[in-house]
Design a protein around this motif. Structure first.
Motif, PDB file in Angstrom:
ATOM      1  N   ILE A 117       0.648  -0.913   0.458  1.00  0.00           N
ATOM      2  CA  ILE A 117       0.323  -0.354   0.094  1.00  0.00           C
ATOM      3  C   ILE A 117       0.920   0.573  -0.462  1.00  0.00           C
ATOM      4  CG2 ILE A 117      -1.597   1.472   1.478  1.00  0.00           C
ATOM      5  CD1 ILE A 117      -2.459  -1.426   2.818  1.00  0.00           C
ATOM      6  N   PRO A 118       0.773   2.373  -1.264  1.00  0.00           N
ATOM      7  CA  PRO A 118       1.498   2.708  -0.912  1.00  0.00           C
ATOM      8  C   PRO A 118       1.277   4.439   0.013  1.00  0.00           C
ATOM      9  CG  PRO A 118       0.420   2.821  -3.371  1.00  0.00           C
ATOM     10  CD  PRO A 118       0.077   2.270  -2.130  1.00  0.00           C
ATOM     11  N   VAL A 119       2.615   5.391  -0.107  1.00  0.00           N
ATOM     12  CA  VAL A 119       2.082   6.647   0.889  1.00  0.00           C
ATOM     13  C   VAL A 119       1.129   6.792   0.533  1.00  0.00           C
ATOM     14  CG1 VAL A 119       3.050   8.542   2.064  1.00  0.00           C
ATOM     15  CG2 VAL A 119       4.460   6.127   2.831  1.00  0.00           C
ATOM     16  N   CYS A 120       0.918   7.379  -0.708  1.00  0.00           N
ATOM     17  CA  CYS A 120       0.519   8.715  -1.596  1.00  0.00           C
ATOM     18  C   CYS A 120       0.382   8.515  -3.146  1.00  0.00           C
ATOM     19  CB  CYS A 120       0.853   9.642  -1.213  1.00  0.00           C
ATOM     20  SG  CYS A 120      -1.298  11.316  -1.517  1.00  0.00           S
ATOM     21  N   LYS A 121      -0.857   8.341  -3.214  1.00  0.00           N
ATOM     22  CA  LYS A 121      -0.855   8.489  -4.767  1.00  0.00           C
ATOM     23  C   LYS A 121      -2.384   9.272  -5.187  1.00  0.00           C
ATOM     24  CE  LYS A 121      -3.678   3.447  -5.509  1.00  0.00           C
ATOM     25  NZ  LYS A 121      -5.221   4.313  -4.607  1.00  0.00           N
ATOM     26  N   LYS A 137      -6.147  -3.160   6.911  1.00  0.00           N
ATOM     27  CA  LYS A 137      -4.437  -3.524   6.697  1.00  0.00           C
ATOM     28  C   LYS A 137      -3.267  -2.811   6.973  1.00  0.00           C
ATOM     29  CE  LYS A 137      -1.066  -5.430   3.529  1.00  0.00           C
ATOM     30  NZ  LYS A 137      -1.003  -5.404   1.243  1.00  0.00           N
ATOM     31  N   VAL A 138      -3.590  -1.624   6.855  1.00  0.00           N
ATOM     32  CA  VAL A 138      -1.564  -0.862   8.045  1.00  0.00           C
ATOM     33  C   VAL A 138      -2.497  -1.684   9.308  1.00  0.00           C
ATOM     34  CG1 VAL A 138      -1.681   1.426   8.668  1.00  0.00           C
ATOM     35  CG2 VAL A 138      -2.662   0.896   6.303  1.00  0.00           C
ATOM     36  N   ALA A 139      -3.522  -1.115  10.052  1.00  0.00           N
ATOM     37  CA  ALA A 139      -3.865  -0.897  11.317  1.00  0.00           C
ATOM     38  C   ALA A 139      -3.250  -2.458  11.704  1.00  0.00           C
ATOM     39  CB  ALA A 139      -5.856  -0.951  11.439  1.00  0.00           C
ATOM     40  N   GLU A 140      -3.784  -4.127  11.537  1.00  0.00           N
ATOM     41  CA  GLU A 140      -3.896  -4.516  11.826  1.00  0.00           C
ATOM     42  C   GLU A 140      -1.431  -4.945  11.692  1.00  0.00           C
ATOM     43  OE1 GLU A 140      -4.564  -8.153  13.240  1.00  0.00           O
ATOM     44  OE2 GLU A 140      -5.551  -6.876  12.793  1.00  0.00           O
ATOM     45  N   ALA A 141      -1.658  -4.203  10.579  1.00  0.00           N
ATOM     46  CA  ALA A 141      -0.051  -4.649  10.755  1.00  0.00           C
ATOM     47  C   ALA A 141       0.783  -3.609  11.602  1.00  0.00           C
ATOM     48  CB  ALA A 141       0.545  -3.893   9.123  1.00  0.00           C
ATOM     49  N   LEU A 142       0.473  -2.377  12.048  1.00  0.00           N
ATOM     50  CA  LEU A 142       0.902  -1.780  13.134  1.00  0.00           C
ATOM     51  C   LEU A 142       0.759  -2.217  14.210  1.00  0.00           C
ATOM     52  CD1 LEU A 142      -0.220   2.042  12.729  1.00  0.00           C
ATOM     53  CD2 LEU A 142       2.165   1.351  13.144  1.00  0.00           C
ATOM     54  N   ASP A 149       3.544   1.123   3.794  1.00  0.00           N
ATOM     55  CA  ASP A 149       4.784   1.899   3.316  1.00  0.00           C
ATOM     56  C   ASP A 149       4.771   3.246   3.837  1.00  0.00           C
ATOM     57  OD1 ASP A 149       6.671   2.257   1.364  1.00  0.00           O
ATOM     58  OD2 ASP A 149       5.940   3.384  -0.042  1.00  0.00           O
ATOM     59  N   THR A 150       5.613   3.654   4.929  1.00  0.00           N
ATOM     60  CA  THR A 150       5.224   4.235   4.918  1.00  0.00           C
ATOM     61  C   THR A 150       6.849   6.269   4.725  1.00  0.00           C
ATOM     62  OG1 THR A 150       6.756   4.180   6.628  1.00  0.00           O
ATOM     63  CG2 THR A 150       4.608   3.361   7.327  1.00  0.00           C
ATOM     64  N   ARG A 151       6.302   6.935   5.552  1.00  0.00           N
ATOM     65  CA  ARG A 151       7.467   7.704   5.246  1.00  0.00           C
ATOM     66  C   ARG A 151       7.467   8.729   6.287  1.00  0.00           C
ATOM     67  NH1 ARG A 151       7.433   5.870   1.341  1.00  0.00           N
ATOM     68  NH2 ARG A 151       7.746   7.124  -0.962  1.00  0.00           N
ATOM     69  N   SER A 152       9.167   9.134   6.967  1.00  0.00           N
ATOM     70  CA  SER A 152       9.664   9.168   7.894  1.00  0.00           C
ATOM     71  C   SER A 152       9.165  10.975   8.223  1.00  0.00           C
ATOM     72  CB  SER A 152      11.115   9.860   8.379  1.00  0.00           C
ATOM     73  OG  SER A 152      11.292  10.655   9.046  1.00  0.00           O
ATOM     74  N   PHE A 153       8.921  11.840   9.417  1.00  0.00           N
ATOM     75  CA  PHE A 153       8.755  12.740   9.857  1.00  0.00           C
ATOM     76  C   PHE A 153       9.416  13.183   9.182  1.00  0.00           C
ATOM     77  CE2 PHE A 153       4.953  13.500  12.699  1.00  0.00           C
ATOM     78  CZ  PHE A 153       3.432  12.676  12.534  1.00  0.00           C
ATOM     79  N   PHE A 154       9.501  15.221   9.282  1.00  0.00           N
ATOM     80  CA  PHE A 154      10.582  15.681   9.054  1.00  0.00           C
ATOM     81  C   PHE A 154      11.532  15.958   9.215  1.00  0.00           C
ATOM     82  CE2 PHE A 154       6.504  18.935   8.525  1.00  0.00           C
ATOM     83  CZ  PHE A 154       6.436  19.311   6.586  1.00  0.00           C
ATOM     84  N   ILE A 155      12.722  15.739   9.411  1.00  0.00           N
ATOM     85  CA  ILE A 155      13.834  16.076  10.193  1.00  0.00           C
ATOM     86  C   ILE A 155      13.814  17.266  10.170  1.00  0.00           C
ATOM     87  CG2 ILE A 155      16.402  15.675  10.663  1.00  0.00           C
ATOM     88  CD1 ILE A 155      15.405  13.143  10.085  1.00  0.00           C
ATOM     89  N   PRO A 156      14.376  17.807  11.539  1.00  0.00           N
ATOM     90  CA  PRO A 156      13.505  19.388  11.830  1.00  0.00           C
ATOM     91  C   PRO A 156      14.857  20.677  11.284  1.00  0.00           C
ATOM     92  CG  PRO A 156      13.984  18.359  13.987  1.00  0.00           C
ATOM     93  CD  PRO A 156      14.278  17.329  12.642  1.00  0.00           C
ATOM     94  N   LEU A 210       7.040  -2.472   9.049  1.00  0.00           N
ATOM     95  CA  LEU A 210       5.631  -2.170   8.682  1.00  0.00           C
ATOM     96  C   LEU A 210       5.657  -2.300   7.118  1.00  0.00           C
ATOM     97  CD1 LEU A 210       4.337   1.058  10.396  1.00  0.00           C
ATOM     98  CD2 LEU A 210       3.237  -1.639  10.037  1.00  0.00           C
ATOM     99  N   LYS A 211       6.908  -2.671   6.106  1.00  0.00           N
ATOM    100  CA  LYS A 211       7.667  -1.662   4.775  1.00  0.00           C
ATOM    101  C   LYS A 211       7.300  -3.893   4.969  1.00  0.00           C
ATOM    102  CE  LYS A 211       9.503   0.611   1.241  1.00  0.00           C
ATOM    103  NZ  LYS A 211      10.564   1.599   1.111  1.00  0.00           N
ATOM    104  N   GLU A 212       8.043  -4.738   5.585  1.00  0.00           N
ATOM    105  CA  GLU A 212       8.008  -6.114   4.949  1.00  0.00           C
ATOM    106  C   GLU A 212       6.144  -7.096   4.541  1.00  0.00           C
ATOM    107  OE1 GLU A 212      10.399  -7.975   8.103  1.00  0.00           O
ATOM    108  OE2 GLU A 212      12.411  -6.470   7.209  1.00  0.00           O
TER     109      GLU A 212
END
Ligand SMILES: Cc1ncc(COP(=O)(O)O)c(C=O)c1O
Length: 370
Positions: A2-6, A360-365, A305-312, A299-301
């Motif tokens: 599941i991609p982060v965003c399309k 699916k995301v909630a279950e994986a988390l 798919d996820t993305r990190s928050f900003f690095i300040p 989660l990727k496995e």
């Protein structure tokens, strides 16, 4: 996976792009440009829209039109992405960092005053991941101190505070229409404002600062023009404005229910605000022993798919190493931004994410955090 965003193009996007091509209006003149500018500005509750080629372009048009220059200081959150800071750097002015608010993740309005000096000319706020900043306090400070306000609303199309939309409260609101944004044109951006002189200035600057007669230049201009083809996509998106915004709000609501009880800090929607959940961010609770990187990789496995928050920004080598003369001072303490950078990441957030995908995301988390 599941991609982060399309991107989501649920309406007349293709039809209008075909029309732009069929009529041969493929560059930066053509009817879709005007329609997109007036339609999006109206959606925001602003009088004027100035389209441009990116969110960074919009921010730079704003800082340039406000006349920021060397020696000026601009208050800005450290918890943002580099475009916000660079739009200030380009003018010669110096960004001055403020920490994030623990609940909304936006600039902490209570920490602005202590950063104001005689050189401060503007406040550049960022509405982070779809929740607006405390604009009431910020506008009050700006009025009191005579400062301009630019809203970086790249992540907050349609977000509201007391019925007012993101981008419409400060002097200029800036948007990105990159493919992962709530409204997209593929690449693109827009400034909205109620000030006709600022709108005219930004229109001039985006087009090489041509004067009348043409080929006379009194200012250093840019080429930040949007094409009629991109604007055609934008017009179709504006036709579906409410649908695009409510899809993201529904995502926020459904995730909120599905993730309840997990050791995660979830996004808030403070009273009076409308969060549009551009990206559904989560922050690992202190009880989680795994690092964010471990959680994201597990989660990727599992196909999420996820993305990190900003690095300040006060941690970025480009500024810490003073690669430019007007680099911001990175020596202060910004504990909330650092905490967010260390523990925060965002989940798949496409507008058309299905209930099954959310489950699916909630279950994986749940499995990864157990
Ligand atoms: C807060 C913020 N500002 C500015 C931008 C820059 O937008 P663009 O990539 O269209 O230049 C982004 C892009 O993600 C953003 O998140």
């Amino acid at each position: 996976m599941i991609p982060v965003c399309k991107p989501w193009l649920p309406g007349n996007e293709k039809k209008y792009v075909d029309e732009a091509l069929d009529t041969n209006w493929i560059s930066s003149a053509g009817k879709f440009i005007d329609q997109f500018e007036s339609g999006f500005a109206e959606f925001c509750g602003s009088k004027f829209g100035v389209s441009c080629s990116s969110g960074l372009g919009a921010l730079h048009l704003a800082t340039a039109a406000l006349g920021l220059k060397k020696g000026d200081e601009v208050i800005v959150p450290t918890f943002t992405m580099a475009a916000t800071i660079n739009a200030i750097i380009f003018t010669g002015a110096t960004p001055v960092f403020v920490d994030a608010d623990k609940e909304t993740w936006c600039m902490d309005a209570g920490k602005i005053i202590e950063k104001i000096t005689k050189n401060t000319k503007a406040i550049m706020v960022v509405h982070v991941y779809g929740h607006m900043c405390d604009m009431d306090t910020i506008m009050e400070i700006a009025k009191d101190k005579g400062l301009k306000v630019i809203e970086d609303a790249a992540e907050a199309h349609g977000a509201e505070l007391n019925g007012k939309k993101a981008g419409s409260i400060g002097d200029i609101g800036c948007f990105s229409f990159y493919a992962n944004k709530i409204f997209t044109t593929g690449e693109g951006g827009m400034c909205v404002t109620n000030d006709s002189e600022l709108a005219d200035e930004m229109k001039k600057l985006r087009n090489h600062a041509f004067e009348v007669p043409r080929f006379i230049h009194k200012k250093v201009g840019f080429n930040y023009r949007l094409t009629n083809i991109q604007a055609a996509i934008g017009v179709a998106q504006v036709e579906n404005a409410e649908k695009l915004v409510s899809a993201r709000r529904s995502l926020g609501e459904r995730y909120g229910k599905a993730l309840k009880g997990l050791p995660l800090i979830l996004p808030v929607e403070l009273k009076g605000y409308k969060n549009v959940y551009w990206m559904y961010g989560v922050v690992l609770d202190d009880s989680v022993s795994k690092s964010k990187e471990e959680v994201m990789s597990e989660l990727k496995e599992k196909g999420v798919d996820t993305r990190s928050f900003f690095i300040p920004m006060h941690k970025q080598p480009v500024y810490v190493d003073k690669t430019v003369e007007n680099a911001p001072d990175c020596s202060g303490e910004y504990s909330i931004a650092e905490w967010l950078g260390e523990k925060g990441f965002y989940l798949p957030s496409s507008s058309d994410l299905t209930d099954e995908e959310i489950q699916k995301v909630a279950e994986a988390l749940k499995q990864v955090l157990e």
